[in-house]
Design an enzyme around this catalytic site. Structure first.
Site, mmCIF file in Angstrom:
data_model
loop_
_atom_site.group_PDB
_atom_site.id
_atom_site.type_symbol
_atom_site.label_atom_id
_atom_site.label_comp_id
_atom_site.label_asym_id
_atom_site.label_seq_id
_atom_site.Cartn_x
_atom_site.Cartn_y
_atom_site.Cartn_z
ATOM 1 N N ARG A 1 5.550 2.555 8.318
ATOM 2 C CA ARG A 1 4.768 2.355 7.126
ATOM 3 C C ARG A 1 4.757 2.626 5.819
ATOM 4 N NH1 ARG A 1 0.179 3.739 9.058
ATOM 5 N NH2 ARG A 1 0.202 5.103 7.813
ATOM 6 N N SER B 1 -1.619 -3.308 7.507
ATOM 7 C CA SER B 1 -3.052 -3.210 8.302
ATOM 8 C C SER B 1 -3.954 -3.472 6.999
ATOM 9 C CB SER B 1 -3.459 -2.308 9.285
ATOM 10 O OG SER B 1 -4.673 -1.753 9.131
ATOM 11 N N HIS B 2 -5.311 -2.633 6.642
ATOM 12 C CA HIS B 2 -5.665 -2.278 5.122
ATOM 13 C C HIS B 2 -4.888 -1.813 4.105
ATOM 14 C CE1 HIS B 2 -6.165 1.255 7.460
ATOM 15 N NE2 HIS B 2 -6.114 1.750 6.074
ATOM 16 N N LYS C 1 4.359 -2.340 13.816
ATOM 17 C CA LYS C 1 3.473 -1.497 15.311
ATOM 18 C C LYS C 1 4.566 -1.995 16.348
ATOM 19 C CE LYS C 1 -1.075 -1.615 12.879
ATOM 20 N NZ LYS C 1 -2.923 -2.005 13.024
ATOM 21 N N ASP D 1 -10.614 -6.001 9.162
ATOM 22 C CA ASP D 1 -9.282 -5.614 8.407
ATOM 23 C C ASP D 1 -7.806 -6.722 7.734
ATOM 24 O OD1 ASP D 1 -8.164 -5.493 10.903
ATOM 25 O OD2 ASP D 1 -7.289 -3.185 10.546
ATOM 26 N N ASP E 1 -4.787 -6.787 8.974
ATOM 27 C CA ASP E 1 -4.224 -7.348 10.385
ATOM 28 C C ASP E 1 -4.980 -7.865 11.914
ATOM 29 O OD1 ASP E 1 -4.663 -4.734 10.944
ATOM 30 O OD2 ASP E 1 -3.324 -3.940 12.523
ATOM 31 N N ASP F 1 -7.398 -6.406 12.740
ATOM 32 C CA ASP F 1 -7.620 -5.835 14.640
ATOM 33 C C ASP F 1 -8.941 -4.723 15.079
ATOM 34 O OD1 ASP F 1 -6.410 -4.537 13.067
ATOM 35 O OD2 ASP F 1 -5.064 -2.812 14.563
ATOM 36 N N ARG F 2 -8.884 -4.875 13.840
ATOM 37 C CA ARG F 2 -10.652 -3.706 13.470
ATOM 38 C C ARG F 2 -11.301 -5.284 12.873
ATOM 39 N NH1 ARG F 2 -10.064 0.728 10.512
ATOM 40 N NH2 ARG F 2 -8.670 0.055 9.105
ATOM 41 N N HIS G 1 -12.387 0.027 15.896
ATOM 42 C CA HIS G 1 -11.591 -0.558 16.975
ATOM 43 C C HIS G 1 -11.577 -0.492 18.681
ATOM 44 C CE1 HIS G 1 -7.653 -1.140 14.661
ATOM 45 N NE2 HIS G 1 -8.064 0.586 14.219
#
Length: 470
Positions: free
Chosen positions: A14, A98-99, A108, A260, A262, A264-265, A347
């Site tokens: 990142r 992500s966020h 990832k 978020d 991507d 995933d949350r 998550h």
């Protein structure tokens, strides 16, 4: 040319684009990923950030230059990438930050079967090999550039057969069908659901996953926009939930869901517009999974509410406490054969999803549970919210270790207290506990406290903060 030591973190890659992460670095990482894993094929997906497409293409050049076939799933969520890795049996890479703000991007990485890669399980080797490739590339620090000073940036990393290829494949329908196949929603009552995608990838995946369900969907910010024009795609920040909370009340909705960047949350808002603790969702899904798998193991990290292990044990399950972080959760789930795991960060991990996390799968479990009952969400979840929690509070400190040592000294030896060092410092006392953990990337200490009631929690929280910030 990128800053590999800075952008390779403990669990992912990142950095700021292009100052820290550029296409040249992405190409080198693609080549290194193939070399380190010995991969003949891999799968990639990307989010909606403007830089994600070029970075993914550069990574694919590096991978195909090492002879690998690259299955390009195109736009997708991180859990779509996990689905692709699991269902195809291929290592995978998701391009997302992500966020994080729009100027960031990242990767990832996982092995075949959605097995996570961390610094201890391959990420460091990928970083080091990518650095070697960059150093020896035309125009790299190990070689003087000749002719056009910008020409080296257009040349690929050296070596490899160059015989690989890119195959584009749409996996969205398969991903949606797989998720719906894991949760029985056939008998639920009609539900009004508001979803805030935050201009992130949930705007791409939710319509397909929800298609055909008895759900009246109100979409907020489903337009894919990596500049996040409405609010940051980080539902952990209360300010980013305001629009969702208002829409739930305005529409008389049964539930609100926030994702978020991507996707995933998944964060939950009840019918009153009140934020729901991820610990309550963890407990709810755990109870559902224990009904299917009596006596099974449930993983929870040490920041989740103590209500979670209590409820798991009450329903005949085996609660197992872990460190914070998806690689620890996934490793412990694989070791114990746990059917489900949850974190305070929203998550949620599932054995039948290759031990990987999926916000949408957790959302489907919630909709199934709510749709089976004729009660509001707040009533359904009331028994899962037993204690008062502080939420995560960050403090900037000059010396993390010394500050933690001062807090330890203040509590050790007090009657009725105990300490452990599973992840940072956890201190437990009669009706309360707190955890103090250092950030891996910033000079911060993160405090989470919980008490039997708001007064006790606040007293513990304030005492610890007074020591930390003194």
């Amino acid at each position: 040319m990128g800053d590999l030591p800075k952008i390779f973190k403990a669990y992912d890659v990142r950095g700021v684009v292009p100052e820290e992460l550029d296409e040249r670095a992405a190409e080198a990482v693609g080549a290194a990923f193939v070399e380190v894993l010995g991969a003949g094929a891999l799968v990639i997906a990307r989010d909606m950030r403007p830089s994600s497409g070029p970075l993914a293409e550069a990574f694919a050049r590096g991978a195909t230059g090492r002879g690998a076939e690259v299955v390009d799933a195109g736009l997708g969520s991180t859990d779509l990438l996990y689905y692709a890795s699991g269902s195809l049996g291929l290592p995978g890479v998701m391009f997302t930050a992500s966020h994080n703000p729009a100027r960031y991007n990242g990767m990832k990485l996982c092995r075949a079967g959605a097995v996570p890669m961390s610094a201890e399980t391959g990420l460091t080797q990928v970083r080091d090999r990518a650095a070697e490739l960059l150093a020896s590339a035309p125009g790299g620090p190990g070689e003087e550039a000749h002719g056009d000073p910008g020409a080296g940036a257009q040349e690929g990393v050296r070596g490899g057969s160059g015989t690989g290829s890119v195959v584009r494949r749409d996996l969205l329908d398969g991903y949606a069908a797989h998720l719906r196949g894991l949760v029985d929603l056939s008998g639920i009552r009609p539900l009004k659901v508001v979803v805030d995608a935050g201009n992130g990838m949930a705007g791409h995946t939710v319509p397909t996953v929800f298609a055909g369900l008895p759900v009246e969907l109100t979409p907020l910010y489903f337009e894919l926009d990596g500049d996040f024009p409405n609010h940051p795609a980080n539902p952990l920040e209360p300010d980013n939930l305001r629009d969702l909370q208002k829409a739930v009340l305005d529409k008389g909705a049964d539930v609100g869901l926030a994702f978020d960047g991507d996707a995933d949350r998944c964060w939950v808002v009840d019918e009153r517009g009140e934020s729901v603790s991820p610990s309550a969702i963890t407990a709810l899904v755990a109870v559902r999974e224990l009904a299917r798998h009596p006596g099974a193991t449930i993983i929870h990290n040490l920041i989740t509410s103590r209500a979670v292990p209590e409820i798991v044990a009450e329903h005949g399950g085996v609660p197992v406490r872990t460190r914070v972080g998806h690689s620890f959760i996934k490793a412990e789930m694989a070791r114990t054969g746990a059917v489900f795991g949850g974190e305070h960060s929203a998550h949620y991990y599932f054995k039948d999803f290759w031990f990987a996390d999926s916000g949408l799968l957790a959302a489907l479990h919630l909709l199934a549970a709510l749709g089976e009952r004729e009660v509001p969400l707040s009533d359904m979840l009331a028994s899962y919210a037993r204690y008062a929690a502080s939420g995560e509070i960050n403090s900037t400190v000059a010396d993390q270790a010394a500050t933690v040592a001062r807090v330890r000294a203040a509590y050790e030896g007090r009657p009725g207290t105990s300490t452990d060092d599973l992840d940072g410092l956890t201190v437990s006392g009669p009706g309360w506990w707190f955890n103090l953990r250092p950030s891996n990337t910033e000079p911060l200490l993160r405090l989470n406290a919980e008490g039997a009631d708001e007064t006790l929690m606040a007293a513990v929280r304030d005492e610890v903060l007074a020591i930390v910030r003194s």
